[in-house]
Design an enzyme around this catalytic site. Structure first.
Site, PDB file in Angstrom:
ATOM      1  N   THR A  81      16.433  62.343 -68.844  1.00 35.72           N
ATOM      2  CA  THR A  81      17.021  62.853 -67.516  1.00 35.72           C
ATOM      3  C   THR A  81      16.913  61.654 -66.544  1.00 35.72           C
ATOM      4  O   THR A  81      16.016  60.701 -66.521  1.00 35.72           O
ATOM      5  CB  THR A  81      16.434  63.876 -66.914  1.00 35.72           C
ATOM      6  OG1 THR A  81      16.752  64.323 -65.620  1.00 35.72           O
ATOM      7  CG2 THR A  81      14.620  63.671 -66.620  1.00 35.72           C
ATOM      8  N   ARG A 140      33.931  62.072 -65.429  1.00 37.94           N
ATOM      9  CA  ARG A 140      32.870  61.509 -65.531  1.00 37.94           C
ATOM     10  C   ARG A 140      31.879  62.155 -66.576  1.00 37.94           C
ATOM     11  O   ARG A 140      31.654  63.124 -66.718  1.00 37.94           O
ATOM     12  CB  ARG A 140      32.175  61.244 -64.386  1.00 37.94           C
ATOM     13  CG  ARG A 140      30.701  60.452 -64.294  1.00 37.94           C
ATOM     14  CD  ARG A 140      29.582  61.214 -64.594  1.00 37.94           C
ATOM     15  NE  ARG A 140      28.490  60.530 -64.527  1.00 37.94           N
ATOM     16  CZ  ARG A 140      27.129  60.775 -64.815  1.00 37.94           C
ATOM     17  NH1 ARG A 140      26.907  62.108 -65.207  1.00 37.94           N
ATOM     18  NH2 ARG A 140      26.119  60.241 -64.746  1.00 37.94           N
ATOM     19  N   VAL A 141      31.504  61.276 -67.527  1.00 37.94           N
ATOM     20  CA  VAL A 141      30.444  61.714 -68.517  1.00 37.94           C
ATOM     21  C   VAL A 141      29.465  60.915 -68.655  1.00 37.94           C
ATOM     22  O   VAL A 141      29.597  59.594 -68.453  1.00 37.94           O
ATOM     23  CB  VAL A 141      31.266  61.898 -70.120  1.00 37.94           C
ATOM     24  CG1 VAL A 141      30.077  62.276 -70.984  1.00 37.94           C
ATOM     25  CG2 VAL A 141      32.193  62.543 -70.063  1.00 37.94           C
ATOM     26  N   THR A 149      18.408  67.982 -63.946  1.00 44.65           N
ATOM     27  CA  THR A 149      18.903  68.308 -65.385  1.00 44.65           C
ATOM     28  C   THR A 149      17.943  68.942 -66.289  1.00 44.65           C
ATOM     29  O   THR A 149      16.942  68.761 -65.963  1.00 44.65           O
ATOM     30  CB  THR A 149      19.610  66.959 -65.940  1.00 44.65           C
ATOM     31  OG1 THR A 149      20.638  66.607 -65.451  1.00 44.65           O
ATOM     32  CG2 THR A 149      19.743  66.989 -67.321  1.00 44.65           C
ATOM     33  N   GLY A 193      22.374  58.877 -65.206  1.00 43.90           N
ATOM     34  CA  GLY A 193      23.257  58.816 -66.742  1.00 43.90           C
ATOM     35  C   GLY A 193      23.733  57.467 -67.004  1.00 43.90           C
ATOM     36  O   GLY A 193      23.496  57.004 -68.251  1.00 43.90           O
ATOM     37  N   ASP A 206      24.849  60.544 -69.671  1.00 45.91           N
ATOM     38  CA  ASP A 206      24.140  60.285 -70.885  1.00 45.91           C
ATOM     39  C   ASP A 206      23.797  61.653 -71.753  1.00 45.91           C
ATOM     40  O   ASP A 206      23.725  61.763 -72.937  1.00 45.91           O
ATOM     41  CB  ASP A 206      22.834  59.700 -70.527  1.00 45.91           C
ATOM     42  CG  ASP A 206      22.152  60.574 -69.489  1.00 45.91           C
ATOM     43  OD1 ASP A 206      22.619  61.171 -68.529  1.00 45.91           O
ATOM     44  OD2 ASP A 206      20.882  61.127 -70.055  1.00 45.91           O
TER      45      ASP A 206
HETATM   46  N1  ASP Z   1      21.252  62.242 -66.735  1.00 36.99           N
HETATM   47  C1  ASP Z   1      22.236  63.435 -65.903  1.00 36.99           C
HETATM   48  C2  ASP Z   1      23.410  62.556 -65.752  1.00 36.99           C
HETATM   49  O1  ASP Z   1      23.774  61.546 -65.392  1.00 36.99           O
HETATM   50  C3  ASP Z   1      21.731  63.530 -64.718  1.00 36.99           C
HETATM   51  C4  ASP Z   1      20.309  64.244 -64.592  1.00 36.99           C
HETATM   52  O2  ASP Z   1      19.316  63.795 -65.383  1.00 36.99           O
HETATM   53  O3  ASP Z   1      20.038  64.964 -63.676  1.00 36.99           O
HETATM   54  O4  ASP Z   1      24.639  63.222 -65.875  1.00 36.99           O
END
Ligand code: ASP
Length: 325
Positions: free
Chosen positions: A226, A203-204, A175, A229, A206
């Site tokens: 990151t 799905r949502v 991310t 989530g 963080d």
């Molecule tokens: N935090 C992000 C999520 O869970 C994934 C990521 O950081 O790559 O949607």
């Protein structure tokens, strides 16, 4: 406040072992994003700098954001993003939205032009259409193939929906996120993602949730996170970090302490973050194997993919580059 405007960003935290060529591409792209952010920041606000840097990373296709996003279990891309202006606490975010390549720009529109904080799904997609940000977005053939082959075996069983959770705990979190400080002493933060690979539609994570995937308040600091989530949401990671950043304590120590606390809470290390405190001191840390970061001021720009053993050394390098301001 007499510090140089600055940007600090991440391209995710994870367990990657990356071949040299791809690594060079990623590091180049992170530097370009810092430059794009600084170009805006030096004329405009921290918030505009964050949007410009995130847009650049979303367009690169190299990260799990914008057009590089991982497809969900039905091979559709649904993206999440969020932004926060530390000078006003104004926040704009979009979640589980399809066919938007630059969700950070759409978040900016939510922040500036609506009275809402978070728009999800169809409604966010309709706003994107109205604002000229809608363009069909499908996974690249390689991303689709990767998802298909991972899934094929698993789909033979009828219980995929419930077993997905345990089976697909990927350690890939590329991310993108950014924190910035402008010449007026204003802070901003933002994060943009395609979410976790093979997520269930709807799905949502963080990343679009203030206090979880990002937070900014001039008096406290700016954070972009990151990682896994679901863990970050439960821990309210960015809010917790911001609460302790304002103290005179070293931001590296604050971030390290809270991420290590989070590791203990869940029994595994799944997250990373970049931060700036109100005086412009930066830090990054991860409890995963590695974190990709970049930083810069008008004097210098640098990027690196840092393995855990090198976190302290690279933080020192960053502090020197940022002039410890
Ligand atoms: N935090 C992000 C999520 O869970 C994934 C990521 O950081 O790559 O949607």
């Amino acid at each position: 406040l007499n510090v140089l405007p600055r940007i600090l960003l991440h391209g995710g935290a994870g367990e990657w072992r990356i071949e040299a060529r791809r690594r060079a591409h990623i590091e180049d792209s992170l530097r370009e994003a810092v430059e794009a952010g600084l170009a805006k920041l030096n004329k405009g606000s921290a918030l505009e700098g964050v949007v410009a840097a995130l847009t650049c990373l979303e367009d690169s296709g190299l990260f799990n954001a914008g057009r590089g996003s991982y497809p969900n279990i039905e091979n559709d891309i649904e993206v999440d993003a969020g932004l926060m202006d530390g000078s006003t606490l104004d926040t704009g975010a979009v979640a589980a939205v399809r066919n938007v390549r630059n969700p950070s720009k759409l978040s900016y529109i939510v922040l500036k032009q609506t009275k809402h904080v978070l728009l999800a799904g169809d409604g966010a997609e309709r706003l994107a259409k109205a604002m000229g940000l809608w363009r069909r977005l499908e996974p690249s053939p390689e991303a689709a193939e990767r998802a298909r082959s991972r899934l094929k075996e698993h789909l033979k069983s009828e219980v995929w929906l419930t077993s997905l959770r345990r089976k697909y705990r990927f350690n890939l979190h590329d991310t993108v996120g950014c924190v910035a400080l402008d010449g007026d002493g204003n802070l901003a933060a933002g994060t943009s993602t395609g979410g976790t690979p093979l997520k269930i539609p709807g799905r949502v994570g963080d990343s679009p949730i203030p206090g979880a995937g990002y937070y900014a308040s001039n008096g406290l600091g700016a954070v972009s996170a990151t990682g896994e989530g679901e863990d970050i949401l439960k821990f309210c990671l960015s809010f917790r970090v911001s609460q302790d950043l304002s103290s005179s304590a070293d931001p590296f120590k604050v971030l390290q302490r809270i991420l290590e606390e989070m590791r203990r809470a869940f029994g595994r290390g799944t997250a990373g973050a970049v931060v700036l405190n109100p005086a412009g001191k930066g830090a990054f840390y991860a409890t995963t194997n590695a974190i990709a970061v970049a930083w810069g001021t008008k004097r210098s720009v640098r990027s690196c993919m840092t393995e855990r053993e090198e976190l302290v050394r690279f933080n020192q390098m960053m502090r020197r580059d940022l002039g410890e301001g």
